[in-house]
Design an enzyme around this catalytic site. Sequence first.
Site, PDB file in Angstrom:
ATOM      1  N   ASP A  71      -5.144  -3.344  -6.562  1.00 47.24           N
ATOM      2  CA  ASP A  71      -5.702  -3.599  -5.240  1.00 47.24           C
ATOM      3  C   ASP A  71      -4.896  -4.691  -4.550  1.00 47.24           C
ATOM      4  O   ASP A  71      -4.819  -5.827  -5.037  1.00 47.24           O
ATOM      5  CB  ASP A  71      -7.167  -4.026  -5.390  1.00 47.24           C
ATOM      6  CG  ASP A  71      -7.865  -4.234  -4.054  1.00 47.24           C
ATOM      7  OD1 ASP A  71      -7.190  -4.267  -3.007  1.00 47.24           O
ATOM      8  OD2 ASP A  71      -9.105  -4.368  -4.062  1.00 47.24           O
TER       9      ASP A  71
ATOM     10  N   GLY B  40       4.365   7.186  -1.079  1.00 48.75           N
ATOM     11  CA  GLY B  40       5.637   6.761  -1.656  1.00 48.75           C
ATOM     12  C   GLY B  40       6.888   7.111  -0.878  1.00 48.75           C
ATOM     13  O   GLY B  40       7.989   6.816  -1.334  1.00 48.75           O
TER      14      GLY B  40
ATOM     15  N   LYS C   2       8.008   5.783   1.896  1.00 51.51           N
ATOM     16  CA  LYS C   2       8.683   4.540   2.288  1.00 51.51           C
ATOM     17  C   LYS C   2       9.216   3.809   1.054  1.00 51.51           C
ATOM     18  O   LYS C   2      10.292   3.186   1.108  1.00 51.51           O
ATOM     19  CB  LYS C   2       7.722   3.650   3.075  1.00 51.51           C
ATOM     20  CG  LYS C   2       7.218   4.271   4.369  1.00 51.51           C
ATOM     21  CD  LYS C   2       6.264   3.322   5.087  1.00 51.51           C
ATOM     22  CE  LYS C   2       5.625   3.974   6.296  1.00 51.51           C
ATOM     23  NZ  LYS C   2       4.671   5.041   5.925  1.00 51.51           N
TER      24      LYS C   2
ATOM     25  N   CYS D  62      -0.493   4.116  11.138  1.00 54.63           N
ATOM     26  CA  CYS D  62      -0.284   5.429  11.751  1.00 54.63           C
ATOM     27  C   CYS D  62      -1.436   5.737  12.691  1.00 54.63           C
ATOM     28  O   CYS D  62      -1.940   6.860  12.741  1.00 54.63           O
ATOM     29  CB  CYS D  62      -0.122   6.517  10.686  1.00 54.63           C
ATOM     30  SG  CYS D  62      -1.514   6.649   9.536  1.00 54.63           S
TER      31      CYS D  62
ATOM     32  N   ASP E  18       2.137  -1.307   4.971  1.00 51.59           N
ATOM     33  CA  ASP E  18       1.770  -0.090   5.696  1.00 51.59           C
ATOM     34  C   ASP E  18       0.280   0.112   5.433  1.00 51.59           C
ATOM     35  O   ASP E  18      -0.114   0.804   4.513  1.00 51.59           O
ATOM     36  CB  ASP E  18       2.596   1.095   5.198  1.00 51.59           C
ATOM     37  CG  ASP E  18       2.344   2.347   6.006  1.00 51.59           C
ATOM     38  OD1 ASP E  18       2.298   2.249   7.247  1.00 51.59           O
ATOM     39  OD2 ASP E  18       2.182   3.426   5.411  1.00 51.59           O
TER      40      ASP E  18
ATOM     41  N   CYS F 136       0.880  -1.176   0.000  1.00 51.81           N
ATOM     42  CA  CYS F 136       0.000   0.000   0.000  1.00 51.81           C
ATOM     43  C   CYS F 136       0.911   1.217   0.000  1.00 51.81           C
ATOM     44  O   CYS F 136       1.111   1.861   1.022  1.00 51.81           O
ATOM     45  CB  CYS F 136      -0.918  -0.013   1.209  1.00 51.81           C
ATOM     46  SG  CYS F 136      -1.908  -1.522   1.361  1.00 51.81           S
ATOM     47  N   ALA F 137       1.467   1.514  -1.159  1.00 49.89           N
ATOM     48  CA  ALA F 137       2.668   2.338  -1.234  1.00 49.89           C
ATOM     49  C   ALA F 137       2.437   3.842  -1.149  1.00 49.89           C
ATOM     50  O   ALA F 137       3.336   4.581  -0.751  1.00 49.89           O
ATOM     51  CB  ALA F 137       3.423   2.023  -2.537  1.00 49.89           C
ATOM     52  N   ALA F 138       1.265   4.327  -1.561  1.00 51.34           N
ATOM     53  CA  ALA F 138       1.050   5.777  -1.594  1.00 51.34           C
ATOM     54  C   ALA F 138       1.203   6.385  -0.189  1.00 51.34           C
ATOM     55  O   ALA F 138       0.812   5.756   0.789  1.00 51.34           O
ATOM     56  CB  ALA F 138      -0.339   6.080  -2.145  1.00 51.34           C
TER      57      ALA F 138
END
Length: 414
Positions: free
Chosen positions: A293, A246, A248, A375, A325, A242-244
């Site tokens: 997804d 970006g 990390k 988070c 994440d 779940c990269a956005a």
Amino acid sequence: MAFFPKISFQPEVEEYLSKVFRNRELLAALGAQEAENRYQSLLSHLSHPPAFTTVRVNTRLASVKHVKSLLLDEIQQQFKGLNVPVLEHPKIQDILLIPVIGPRHDIRRHDSEVIVGAQCGYAVLRGAHVYVPGIISTSKVLKAGDLVSVYSDIEGKCKRGAKEFGGIKVFLGNGISELSRNEIFGSNGPLNGMGVRMIEPVYLSPSFDNVLSSHLFLQNLPSVVVSHVLNPQPGERILDMCAAPGGKTTHLATLMHDQGEVIAMDKIANKMKKIKQNAELLQLNCIKTFCYDGTKALSVEKMKKEGNEQGPPFPPESFDRILLDAPCSGMGQRPNMAYSWTLKEVTSYQPLQRKLFTVAVKLLKPGGVLVYSTCTITLSENEEQVAWALETFPCLQLHPQVIITAGSLGLSRT
């Protein structure tokens, strides 16, 4: 003493959190008074910005010492007359810390006011100027060049274009209006661009607009820690599920010395474009992005192909290390003075996180490392997920970390 009021929640969310942080185990371990003190301290800290602004150095292009010197020069130009240090972290070698000055209680408020939305207000508290899309209201008469006091509408009750606002507002500091009221709200007014240049913020942090953009990446400390916990190595194949947005992703590529492959996935196309832009800006070539997804990223039927151009869905055991994440309730993001989500929204993420977790475990190679992070502060999205994962997947082993941050979990697959 706190400068801002403690974070507020919907009544049902407040009751939910109150039970979580006054549970039987905590009361037995700490005692009722100490547990209450820690809970109230947490609520107060969440409404205030962190004590330090954290920037990650792109060590692919320059040394930390060199960037530190450049950043000191930049801060001296922004904060003329103030001696603000740039510090190196004692344990994390690729970040720099700039102490935040504040809260400053002696700022005189002006009659002319600008009201901004909550998200814009939080950005101002972290060092940003005010941009036009964030402005909700101004005084009736506002000219370019006027001294203004900037306030945040933390509850979202101010109507756009209003000439006065009597609701709950939080003082953020003073600035100089770059535009008139007519230019801001007129039919032909600018949709972007700076609206107020902050000159006396309550919390003084450097602005990073176009500052050393290829050498620095503005990133919260826990976000940086997560990538170090995953500890990617050159030549490995890494998945950021779940990269956005970006941060990390680019950090992982940097830690690998841009050698190997980092697959970045997210289901929102515009966010994936931003990751590509950041990779190009930081001159990183090993990142491959896919709008996809993560819950559908596993294919038991898809055969492995030659080369590394293969995108999702992936066959089992495709990755040496995986960062999950996960989407979450976001309660740990600072500052936040008014959390508006309902209890239904807060508790809706656990099933999605478990779907993603299940896919991640199956995509991980034997002996590989999986880091799960959020988070947020809820037990149901953190500690309870740890217990569930270890019970559900006997192949996982929980590992203690040298660098530890709340809301992250490192596991390996046997």
